[in-house]
Design an enzyme around this catalytic site. Structure first.
Site, PDB file in Angstrom:
ATOM      1  N   PHE A   1       0.885  -1.267   0.108  1.00 16.10           N
ATOM      2  CA  PHE A   1      -0.178  -0.058  -0.036  1.00 16.10           C
ATOM      3  C   PHE A   1       0.845   1.236  -0.209  1.00 16.10           C
ATOM      4  O   PHE A   1       1.925   1.563   0.754  1.00 16.10           O
ATOM      5  CB  PHE A   1      -0.844   0.122   1.268  1.00 16.10           C
ATOM      6  CG  PHE A   1      -1.795  -1.037   1.352  1.00 16.10           C
ATOM      7  CD1 PHE A   1      -3.065  -1.229   1.081  1.00 16.10           C
ATOM      8  CD2 PHE A   1      -1.387  -2.176   2.188  1.00 16.10           C
ATOM      9  CE1 PHE A   1      -3.869  -2.132   1.036  1.00 16.10           C
ATOM     10  CE2 PHE A   1      -2.115  -3.335   2.389  1.00 16.10           C
ATOM     11  CZ  PHE A   1      -3.394  -3.300   1.944  1.00 16.10           C
ATOM     12  N   ASP A   2       0.335   2.108  -0.880  1.00 15.53           N
ATOM     13  CA  ASP A   2       0.900   3.515  -0.660  1.00 15.53           C
ATOM     14  C   ASP A   2       0.289   4.312   0.517  1.00 15.53           C
ATOM     15  O   ASP A   2      -0.715   3.733   1.105  1.00 15.53           O
ATOM     16  CB  ASP A   2       0.594   4.314  -1.810  1.00 15.53           C
ATOM     17  CG  ASP A   2       1.195   5.728  -1.768  1.00 15.53           C
ATOM     18  OD1 ASP A   2       2.186   6.128  -1.222  1.00 15.53           O
ATOM     19  OD2 ASP A   2       0.428   6.836  -2.035  1.00 15.53           O
ATOM     20  N   GLY A   3       1.007   5.257   1.269  1.00 18.85           N
ATOM     21  CA  GLY A   3       0.447   5.673   2.356  1.00 18.85           C
ATOM     22  C   GLY A   3      -0.450   6.874   2.237  1.00 18.85           C
ATOM     23  O   GLY A   3      -1.669   6.517   2.254  1.00 18.85           O
TER      24      GLY A   3
ATOM     25  N   PHE B   1      -1.285  -0.763  -4.204  1.00 17.33           N
ATOM     26  CA  PHE B   1      -2.612   0.072  -4.248  1.00 17.33           C
ATOM     27  C   PHE B   1      -1.735   1.525  -4.044  1.00 17.33           C
ATOM     28  O   PHE B   1      -1.189   1.926  -3.090  1.00 17.33           O
ATOM     29  CB  PHE B   1      -3.550  -0.131  -3.087  1.00 17.33           C
ATOM     30  CG  PHE B   1      -4.256  -1.325  -3.509  1.00 17.33           C
ATOM     31  CD1 PHE B   1      -5.131  -1.648  -4.458  1.00 17.33           C
ATOM     32  CD2 PHE B   1      -3.907  -2.252  -2.248  1.00 17.33           C
ATOM     33  CE1 PHE B   1      -5.980  -2.796  -4.635  1.00 17.33           C
ATOM     34  CE2 PHE B   1      -4.554  -3.583  -2.435  1.00 17.33           C
ATOM     35  CZ  PHE B   1      -5.679  -3.962  -3.670  1.00 17.33           C
TER      36      PHE B   1
END
Length: 304
Positions: free
Chosen positions: A161-163, A273
């Site tokens: 995941f991106d933040g 994502f």
């Protein structure tokens, strides 16, 4: 969530994300709905090839085989097909032995409105409009991008995941976009002990962790990673935010603006994502990638 699903992790997926429907979709584009319907019925005995999300779905459903008692993962098919044209999809599901028994066939209409009714934690589709509608209704959703990457082997399922604007809100990213990197770094340093608000994938990550807790640490088939362009000193607020949420991430990569693709390949992500289209284009060369059209990075450019 509907009481019938209890504490299950519930994933909704479109037919074009699960299977490769490029040939029949091209019939629809070139010749229209009637020709498409005839094509699907004529070929309903032909097994569809796996789509970009197929390996991830296989691994998700295998988790049920590793736990005693009731299944803990439910995958639901949401499709713009009618039940008539969708029979080919269900035949292919049966061919591959996928334990998918629930579906909504919407006869050309958008299926996103059933994501909430089914109580889904995540919706994956190739239709950007459906994804945006799901996000607008508070449900984690991503547009799967076509990819030529090799499928990850084995049973371990690795999410990345991106933040900002994915796990977290885009409040910090808005400062970066409007005021630049220096202002962003100063703001994050000043707010280091103030947790970020949750983004669209917070609830999905929490549900994943609940499933991880069903396993001993050494035998857990799910692994998670944060892969962010942030670097020190902006890392501290992220760490403290996850701590405040009582959510554990297995791996955290603070890349300071480096290209994410090679790192995602090294991690072995089954799916990544990200809200930034440019990051997604880079990532999809290495791993299956879902674009999350949320936050300031996806707002229309101001008219000059």
């Amino acid at each position: 969530m509907p009481t019938g699903f209890g504490s299950k992790l519930v994933i909704a997926i479109s037919s074009r994300a699960l299977f490769n429907l490029d040939d029949s979709h091209q019939v629809y584009i070139s010749d229209g709905l009637d020709a498409y319907s005839h094509y699907q019925i004529e070929h309903e005995g032909d097994v569809l090839a796996p789509g970009d999300a197929f390996p991830m779905v296989q691994k998700l459903l295998r988790i049920n085989d590793k736990l005693d008692g009731e299944p803990r993962v439910e995958v639901i098919l949401l499709s713009r097909n009618s039940a008539d044209t969708g029979l080919r999809v269900f035949n292919s599901i049966e061919h591959y032995g996928l334990q998918i028994t629930r579906a909504a066939f919407c006869g050309g209409a958008s299926p996103y409105r059933y994501v909430g009714a089914f109580g889904c934690h995540l919706f994956l589709s190739t239709e950007g409009e459906d994804v945006r509608n799901a996000l607008d209704h508070g449900i984690a959703a991503a547009t799967l991008m076509p990819s030529n990457n090799d499928q990850q082997q084995g049973d371990e399922l690795r999410f990345a995941f991106d933040g900002d604007a994915v796990l977290f809100s885009d409040e910090a990213e808005q400062i970066y976009k409007t005021q630049g990197l220096k202002a962003f770094a100063e703001s994050e340093r000043a707010a280091a002990k103030t947790p970020l608000s949750g983004g669209p994938f917070k609830a999905f990550l929490a549900a994943l962790q609940g499933l991880q807790h069903e396993f001993a640490d050494q035998s857990c088939p799910i692994r998670t990673a944060l892969v962010t362009a942030r670097s020190a000193p902006a890392h501290e607020r992220v760490i403290r935010t996850l701590r405040a949420w009582n959510i554990r991430i297995d791996e955290s990569l603070f890349l300071g603006g480096l290209d994410k693709g090679e790192f995602l390949k090294a991690y072995g992500a089954d799916v990544f994502f990200d809200d930034q289209p440019s990051h997604c284009l880079s990532a999809k060369e290495h791993v299956a990638t879902g674009h999350v059209p949320h936050g300031v990075a996806n707002e229309p450019a101001p008219q000059s």
